[in-house]
Design a protein around this motif. Structure first.
Motif, PDB file in Angstrom:
ATOM      1  N   ARG A 332       0.809  -1.207   0.000  1.00 19.23           N
ATOM      2  CA  ARG A 332       0.000   0.000   0.000  1.00 19.23           C
ATOM      3  C   ARG A 332       0.849   1.267   0.000  1.00 19.23           C
ATOM      4  NH1 ARG A 332      -3.762  -0.840   5.088  1.00 19.23           N
ATOM      5  NH2 ARG A 332      -4.266   1.346   4.573  1.00 19.23           N
ATOM      6  N   LEU A 333       2.095   1.186   0.425  1.00 22.80           N
ATOM      7  CA  LEU A 333       2.915   2.384   0.554  1.00 22.80           C
ATOM      8  C   LEU A 333       3.198   3.067  -0.782  1.00 22.80           C
ATOM      9  CD1 LEU A 333       4.539   4.272   2.355  1.00 22.80           C
ATOM     10  CD2 LEU A 333       6.479   2.693   2.185  1.00 22.80           C
ATOM     11  N   PRO A 334       3.592   2.360  -1.860  1.00 20.27           N
ATOM     12  CA  PRO A 334       3.864   3.073  -3.129  1.00 20.27           C
ATOM     13  C   PRO A 334       2.635   3.790  -3.659  1.00 20.27           C
ATOM     14  CG  PRO A 334       4.857   0.909  -3.151  1.00 20.27           C
ATOM     15  CD  PRO A 334       3.982   0.948  -1.962  1.00 20.27           C
ATOM     16  N   ARG A 335       1.441   3.154  -3.600  1.00 23.57           N
ATOM     17  CA  ARG A 335       0.238   3.802  -4.090  1.00 23.57           C
ATOM     18  C   ARG A 335      -0.079   5.067  -3.291  1.00 23.57           C
ATOM     19  NH1 ARG A 335      -1.568  -1.622  -3.971  1.00 23.57           N
ATOM     20  NH2 ARG A 335      -2.867  -1.195  -2.139  1.00 23.57           N
ATOM     21  N   ALA A 336       0.113   4.993  -1.979  1.00 21.93           N
ATOM     22  CA  ALA A 336      -0.150   6.168  -1.149  1.00 21.93           C
ATOM     23  C   ALA A 336       0.801   7.311  -1.463  1.00 21.93           C
ATOM     24  CB  ALA A 336      -0.045   5.780   0.316  1.00 21.93           C
ATOM     25  N   LEU A 337       2.067   7.000  -1.719  1.00 21.07           N
ATOM     26  CA  LEU A 337       3.034   8.038  -2.053  1.00 21.07           C
ATOM     27  C   LEU A 337       2.684   8.715  -3.366  1.00 21.07           C
ATOM     28  CD1 LEU A 337       6.410   6.372  -0.944  1.00 21.07           C
ATOM     29  CD2 LEU A 337       5.192   8.217   0.190  1.00 21.07           C
ATOM     30  N   ARG A 338       2.285   7.924  -4.382  1.00 21.42           N
ATOM     31  CA  ARG A 338       1.945   8.522  -5.681  1.00 21.42           C
ATOM     32  C   ARG A 338       0.711   9.423  -5.555  1.00 21.42           C
ATOM     33  NH1 ARG A 338       3.551   3.302  -7.517  1.00 21.42           N
ATOM     34  NH2 ARG A 338       1.391   2.550  -7.402  1.00 21.42           N
ATOM     35  N   GLY A 339      -0.302   9.001  -4.794  1.00 24.78           N
ATOM     36  CA  GLY A 339      -1.480   9.840  -4.601  1.00 24.78           C
ATOM     37  C   GLY A 339      -1.157  11.130  -3.872  1.00 24.78           C
ATOM     38  N   LEU A 340      -0.265  11.061  -2.884  1.00 24.82           N
ATOM     39  CA  LEU A 340       0.121  12.260  -2.127  1.00 24.82           C
ATOM     40  C   LEU A 340       0.842  13.254  -3.019  1.00 24.82           C
ATOM     41  CD1 LEU A 340       0.321  13.705   0.594  1.00 24.82           C
ATOM     42  CD2 LEU A 340       2.448  12.439   1.027  1.00 24.82           C
ATOM     43  N   ILE A 341       1.712  12.761  -3.901  1.00 28.89           N
ATOM     44  CA  ILE A 341       2.453  13.668  -4.777  1.00 28.89           C
ATOM     45  C   ILE A 341       1.499  14.342  -5.752  1.00 28.89           C
ATOM     46  CG2 ILE A 341       4.174  13.715  -6.615  1.00 28.89           C
ATOM     47  CD1 ILE A 341       5.657  11.483  -5.123  1.00 28.89           C
ATOM     48  N   ALA A 342       0.497  13.606  -6.264  1.00 28.08           N
ATOM     49  CA  ALA A 342      -0.465  14.199  -7.193  1.00 28.08           C
ATOM     50  C   ALA A 342      -1.272  15.296  -6.503  1.00 28.08           C
ATOM     51  CB  ALA A 342      -1.379  13.107  -7.740  1.00 28.08           C
ATOM     52  N   ASP A 343      -1.695  15.071  -5.244  1.00 29.73           N
ATOM     53  CA  ASP A 343      -2.436  16.094  -4.502  1.00 29.73           C
ATOM     54  C   ASP A 343      -1.605  17.344  -4.289  1.00 29.73           C
ATOM     55  OD1 ASP A 343      -4.592  14.404  -4.373  1.00 29.73           O
ATOM     56  OD2 ASP A 343      -4.128  13.663  -2.333  1.00 29.73           O
ATOM     57  N   ARG A 344      -0.347  17.206  -3.933  1.00 33.21           N
ATOM     58  CA  ARG A 344       0.509  18.372  -3.705  1.00 33.21           C
ATOM     59  C   ARG A 344       0.734  19.157  -4.994  1.00 33.21           C
ATOM     60  NH1 ARG A 344      -0.932  17.311   0.546  1.00 33.21           N
ATOM     61  NH2 ARG A 344       0.248  16.951   2.450  1.00 33.21           N
ATOM     62  N   ARG A 345       0.801  18.469  -6.141  1.00 29.81           N
ATOM     63  CA  ARG A 345       0.976  19.178  -7.424  1.00 29.81           C
ATOM     64  C   ARG A 345      -0.261  20.009  -7.754  1.00 29.81           C
ATOM     65  NH1 ARG A 345       3.855  14.483 -11.173  1.00 29.81           N
ATOM     66  NH2 ARG A 345       5.977  14.742 -10.306  1.00 29.81           N
ATOM     67  N   ARG A 346      -1.456  19.467  -7.485  1.00 29.18           N
ATOM     68  CA  ARG A 346      -2.673  20.219  -7.774  1.00 29.18           C
ATOM     69  C   ARG A 346      -2.754  21.462  -6.879  1.00 29.18           C
ATOM     70  NH1 ARG A 346      -4.898  14.969  -8.085  1.00 29.18           N
ATOM     71  NH2 ARG A 346      -5.566  15.098  -5.908  1.00 29.18           N
ATOM     72  N   VAL A 351      -2.261  27.545  -6.242  1.00 31.80           N
ATOM     73  CA  VAL A 351      -1.650  28.696  -5.567  1.00 31.80           C
ATOM     74  C   VAL A 351      -0.841  29.540  -6.536  1.00 31.80           C
ATOM     75  CG1 VAL A 351       0.014  29.360  -3.781  1.00 31.80           C
ATOM     76  CG2 VAL A 351      -1.635  27.555  -3.315  1.00 31.80           C
ATOM     77  N   SER A 352      -0.077  28.922  -7.430  1.00 33.77           N
ATOM     78  CA  SER A 352       0.780  29.671  -8.361  1.00 33.77           C
ATOM     79  C   SER A 352      -0.036  30.468  -9.352  1.00 33.77           C
ATOM     80  CB  SER A 352       1.704  28.703  -9.102  1.00 33.77           C
ATOM     81  OG  SER A 352       0.959  27.768  -9.863  1.00 33.77           O
ATOM     82  N   GLY A 353      -1.303  30.081  -9.642  1.00 31.87           N
ATOM     83  CA  GLY A 353      -2.120  30.853 -10.575  1.00 31.87           C
ATOM     84  C   GLY A 353      -2.445  32.228 -10.039  1.00 31.87           C
TER      85      GLY A 353
END
Length: 470
Positions: A332-346, A351-353
């Motif tokens: 479960r750890l790799p899937r959780a890491l990928r989801g967290l990175i996608a949320d932080r990018r959004r 904010v940058s807009g």
């Protein structure tokens, strides 16, 4: 003329010395051996060792002397108030025209006299607290060194050493003393205090326990241990002390002041140390009991541990569950890491807009214009404030300048100072004084010259008034 007057010229003349000698011989021949009973008074021991005293009763007083060899053999210490029987011969002392008894022996007038003195002394010392139970200390269980105060030639020391050797051999220090007769009490007291004066850790070991011992005897034989000096030394001893004086029925005052009383010197040795063989047996018994108790305790703990172990799960089952949970989390750890990175990018894109450079530049320009407007209004106000303060200070400055003594100096006056202090009168100056004169344009040094001004008398005319400088 009477018959006595007629016969007087026929009497032979004698000198005072001849008459004194005749009286001395008459008294010594008539009273060559007498026994006199009376109460001692004025007892005094001379540095020569002779004993001087007086025997008195209700109606008469008889002076007495006991020479040094007699006084040294006394079994008790003569004291005022003690009733004694003196045996000796009467003689005269021509130097003072008196008669006296030369005592060949002195003895208490029965045991009752000594017992009365003993009881009186016991009450006195007990009133001082020397016999109090709270003063007594426990004896050491196994003393390293034992000090013995006794006669070195009697059977007492041999009995003590023999008993100590049988029970538990210990090093013994013997302080030899006389145990009866003249000077015995002082020797015993010095021995007790001497043992206490030994410093711990020195060349001579300090005893942990003291034994004061003597064999049996009559009340007179044991009297040295009833003396006050011995009792006080025993009470003051910092080392625990056992008194072993006499046999079981003998009681002396040192017994009350000591920490323990032994009925015999042998019993004192038994009190001093335990039996070594008994101690070894006791240690062996306790060791065996300790080993048995240890084995029994281990068996009980083993049984209890076995019972508790039956209620526990096997350790392998605990590890297997943990391994399975670890595998699940690892997937479960790799899937959780990928989801967290996608949320932080959004969140970063959102904010940058809102961060546009032309918006920030416009806000900065507005702030700068507002600051310039405030500065333009602030400068005239500050200038007006400074001008008003300058006008307010001008008037006090002009007044201070007009009141300054420098204005007076500019009109030709001067200020004279000596040693930094202002001088206002010439009478205070003396020729040779160092002066400092201040003018309007500076200061110069000067020296007073000429005669000092004469002080004005009441008849002199007053000097012309100079007036005020200010």
């Amino acid at each position: 003329m009477s018959m006595e007057d007629a016969a007087a010229p026929n009497l032979p003349e004698m000198s005072v010395s001849e008459l004194s000698g005749l009286l001395k011989r008459t008294v010594e021949d008539r009273f060559a051996l007498v026994r006199v009973r009376g109460e001692l008074s004025g007892v005094k021991r001379h540095s020569s060792g002779h004993l001087y005293f007086a025997l008195k009763d209700a109606d008469a007083v008889l002076d007495g002397v006991a020479w040094r060899n007699v006084a040294g053999r006394l079994k008790f210490r003569p004291e005022d108030g003690l009733e004694v029987i003196a045996t000796g011969r009467l003689t005269t002392y021509p130097g003072r025209s008196k008669y006296q008894i030369l005592a060949e022996s002195l003895e208490p007038a029965g045991a009752g006299a000594l017992m009365a003195l003993l009881e009186e002394r016991k009450r006195k010392l007990a009133a001082e607290g020397l016999f109090a139970a709270e003063r007594k200390r426990p004896l050491p269980f196994l003393p390293q060194v034992i000090g013995v105060v006794t006669s070195p030639t009697g059977a007492v020391i041999r009995d003590i050493l023999h008993r100590l050797a049988d029970r538990f051999p210990r090093p013994v220090l013997v302080w030899p003393v006389a145990v009866q007769g003249e000077g015995a009490a002082d020797q015993v007291a010095r021995a007790i205090r001497g043992f206490n004066a030994i410093a711990p850790g020195g060349a001579i070991p300090r005893p942990d326990l003291l034994i004061v011992a003597r064999g049996g005897g009559s009340l007179e034989d044991l009297w040295a241990f009833n003396e006050e000096v011995v009792v006080r030394a025993a009470a003051e001893s910092a080392i625990p002390l056992i008194s072993a004086v006499g046999h079981e029925t003998d009681t002396t005052l040192i017994d009350f002041a000591s920490d323990r009383r032994a009925p015999t010197p042998t019993a004192a040795a038994e009190m001093a140390v335990p039996v070594r063989a008994d101690l070894l047996d006791r240690v062996e018994e306790l060791g065996g009991r300790a080993r048995m108790a240890t084995r029994r305790l281990l068996v009980e703990h083993d049984t209890r541990l076995s019972g508790l172990a039956r209620g526990l799960r096997h350790p392998r089952s605990l590890i297997e569950a943990g391994e399975q949970r670890l595998d699940d989390l690892a997937e479960r750890l790799p899937r959780a890491l990928r989801g967290l990175i996608a949320d932080r990018r959004r969140q970063l894109a959102e904010v940058s807009g809102g961060l546009r450079p032309h918006v920030l530049t416009g806000e900065l320009r507005q702030k700068a214009e507002r600051l310039a407007q405030v500065s333009e209004r602030l400068a005239p106000a500050a200038r007006r404030l400074f001008e008003r303060a300058e006008r307010q200070l001008a008037t006090p400055a002009q007044l201070l300048e007009s009141l300054s003594y420098h204005r007076v100096l500019s009109r030709g006056y001067a200020v004279v100072r000596r040693a930094g202090k202002l001088e206002t009168a010439a009478a205070a100056l003396h020729p040779g004084d160092a002066l400092e004169i201040e003018f309007a344009d500076g200061r110069v040094g000067a020296v007073a010259a000429g005669d000092p001004p004469r002080r004005r008398r009441k008849t002199d005319l007053p000097p012309p008034e100079q007036g005020t400088l200010i």
